[in-house]
Design an enzyme around this catalytic site. Structure first.
Site, short mmCIF file in Angstrom:
data_model
loop_
_atom_site.label_atom_id
_atom_site.label_comp_id
_atom_site.label_asym_id
_atom_site.label_seq_id
_atom_site.Cartn_x
_atom_site.Cartn_y
_atom_site.Cartn_z
CE LYS A 7 0.78 -53.41 25.69
NZ LYS A 7 0.72 -52.21 24.84
CG ASP A 50 3.09 -51.02 21.92
OD1 ASP A 50 2.52 -51.54 20.95
OD2 ASP A 50 2.74 -51.22 23.10
P1 NAP Z 1 -3.58 -47.21 30.06
O1 NAP Z 1 -2.20 -47.55 30.46
O2 NAP Z 1 -4.72 -47.75 30.85
O3 NAP Z 1 -3.68 -45.59 30.03
C1 NAP Z 1 -4.92 -44.98 29.79
C2 NAP Z 1 -4.71 -43.46 29.57
O4 NAP Z 1 -5.98 -42.92 29.16
C3 NAP Z 1 -4.30 -42.69 30.83
O5 NAP Z 1 -3.51 -41.59 30.46
C4 NAP Z 1 -5.67 -42.22 31.36
O6 NAP Z 1 -5.60 -41.06 32.17
C5 NAP Z 1 -6.36 -41.87 30.07
N1 NAP Z 1 -7.82 -41.85 30.19
C6 NAP Z 1 -8.66 -42.92 30.25
N2 NAP Z 1 -9.95 -42.48 30.32
C7 NAP Z 1 -9.91 -41.12 30.28
C8 NAP Z 1 -10.89 -40.11 30.30
N3 NAP Z 1 -12.20 -40.40 30.40
N4 NAP Z 1 -10.50 -38.81 30.24
C9 NAP Z 1 -9.18 -38.49 30.16
N5 NAP Z 1 -8.20 -39.42 30.14
C10 NAP Z 1 -8.55 -40.72 30.19
O7 NAP Z 1 -3.87 -47.65 28.56
P2 NAP Z 1 -2.82 -47.74 27.33
O8 NAP Z 1 -2.24 -49.09 27.23
O9 NAP Z 1 -1.88 -46.58 27.46
O10 NAP Z 1 -3.79 -47.56 26.06
C11 NAP Z 1 -4.42 -46.31 25.82
C12 NAP Z 1 -5.09 -46.32 24.44
O11 NAP Z 1 -4.11 -46.50 23.42
C13 NAP Z 1 -6.11 -47.44 24.26
O12 NAP Z 1 -7.22 -46.91 23.55
C14 NAP Z 1 -5.38 -48.46 23.40
O13 NAP Z 1 -6.27 -49.21 22.58
C15 NAP Z 1 -4.52 -47.53 22.55
N6 NAP Z 1 -3.32 -48.22 22.03
C16 NAP Z 1 -3.20 -48.30 20.68
C17 NAP Z 1 -2.08 -48.91 20.16
C18 NAP Z 1 -1.95 -48.99 18.67
O14 NAP Z 1 -1.13 -49.79 18.21
N7 NAP Z 1 -2.66 -48.20 17.90
C19 NAP Z 1 -1.08 -49.45 20.99
C20 NAP Z 1 -1.25 -49.34 22.37
C21 NAP Z 1 -2.39 -48.72 22.89
P3 NAP Z 1 -5.47 -41.17 33.77
O15 NAP Z 1 -4.01 -41.38 34.05
O16 NAP Z 1 -5.97 -39.87 34.23
O17 NAP Z 1 -6.33 -42.33 34.20
#
Ligand code: NAP
Length: 281
Positions: free
Chosen positions: A66, A102
């Site tokens: 992204k 988003d």
């Molecule tokens: P990302 O940039 O990789 O960010 C991941 C986030 O999750 C970070 O804040 C990370 O914390 C945290 N995290 C991961 N594992 C963790 C754990 N075991 N304990 C605590 N915190 C944890 O990913 P993203 O793109 O933001 O996506 C995150 C989620 O949102 C995914 O599940 C994705 O499928 C969902 N999403 C949904 C939509 C929708 O349309 N519904 C759209 C976009 C994303 P740290 O900084 O500490 O690593």
């Protein structure tokens, strides 16, 4: 001519976007296809450049591209510039334009499916990754009263909060650290934008609000959409909160991409149904 679109990511896993985008093309009789384009990082530049071809409408972009995709594009819309990430590329006669849907998908989801207006409200956002960045900018852009960003890695929450001037009242806390309980207690909307609770991961059965009671009437939204009812949502509903799954945001960000590619109004109900069927499989 069959017009092409798809989603660029790596690894792609089981994306449900092809199900609901293809259902929308079919419903409106548009000759187009949407495919899962699993793309290794070394191939990203070639894949994006190929989108300039006349048969391509554009693409969605997901983890981990992204941000990386930005330097390969010609133009960016305002939301993509603000958030610093692109989830939709439109091929405008060979010119590649980046969008971030988003943001609009998230705001529409909480407003139309959660009956929630963030204006003047106190909101708690759990997570500080890409999805959190889109939500934070969308909330501030929609005049949120105050926003607390809680993250496992504190400095990432701090960095995201520092993108906003003091007048926007955006502050960081450590997830489960001092200040977290107070933020849960003050918020009228709590969002999980981490991957906690996601199926087929090591955090599948986990809940970022474990052991914490959420006040009745508070809206709790999980961006995780597989499973639809995550442990956090089940827990929040038990304590009397209103809940909103991640599916409306997913479908609405996709519907906004569809509108940009086709110039037509996306058949949102058809897309919802197809997404629900894909998740049930
Ligand atoms: P990302 O940039 O990789 O960010 C991941 C986030 O999750 C970070 O804040 C990370 O914390 C945290 N995290 C991961 N594992 C963790 C754990 N075991 N304990 C605590 N915190 C944890 O990913 P993203 O793109 O933001 O996506 C995150 C989620 O949102 C995914 O599940 C994705 O499928 C969902 N999403 C949904 C939509 C929708 O349309 N519904 C759209 C976009 C994303 P740290 O900084 O500490 O690593």
């Amino acid at each position: 001519m069959l017009r092409k679109s798809g989603i660029l990511g790596y690894p792609l896993g089981h994306s449900i976007s092809p199900y609901f985008q293809n259902a929308a093309f079919e419903f409106l009789g548009i000759k187009a296809s949407y495919k899962a384009w699993s793309t290794e990082p070394k191939d990203l530049s070639d894949k994006v450049n190929a989108l300039r071809g006349t048969s391509f409408m554009g693409a969605n972009v997901t983890i981990p591209f992204k941000e990386a995709v930005i330097e390969l594009l010609d133009e960016m819309d305002d939301w993509a510039k603000r958030v610093g990430s692109v989830n939709t590329i439109v091929n405008d006669s060979g010119t590649l334009v980046g969008y971030n849907t988003d943001t609009v998908g998230f705001i529409q989801a909480i407003s139309e499916y959660g009956n929630y207006d963030p204006s003047g409200e106190a909101v708690l956002l759990i997570g500080a990754g890409g999805a959190a960045r889109a939500a934070a900018h969308a909330l501030v852009g929609n005049k949120v009263g105050s926003l607390v960003i809680a993250n496992r890695t504190y400095h990432r929450a701090e960095r995201l909060a520092s993108e906003f001037p003091a007048k926007d009242k955006v502050s960081p806390v450590l997830l489960n650290g001092p200040g977290f309980l107070k933020a849960v207690d003050s918020a009228s909307l709590i969002i999980n934008s981490t991957s906690i609770g996601m199926k087929h991961t090591s955090v599948e059965n986990c809940n970022p609000l474990e052991g914490i009671s959420v006040k009745a009437g508070v809206l709790v939204n999980d961006m995780v959409y597989n499973p639809l009812k995550t442990p956090m949502l089940i827990h929040a509903a038990e304590t009397g909160a209103k809940i909103l799954t991640g599916l409306p945001m997913l479908v609405l960000q996709g519907a906004a991409s569809f509108n940009l590619w086709t110039g037509r109004d996306a058949p949102v109900d058809v897309m919802f149904l197809a997404a629900q069927e894909a998740l049930a499989d």
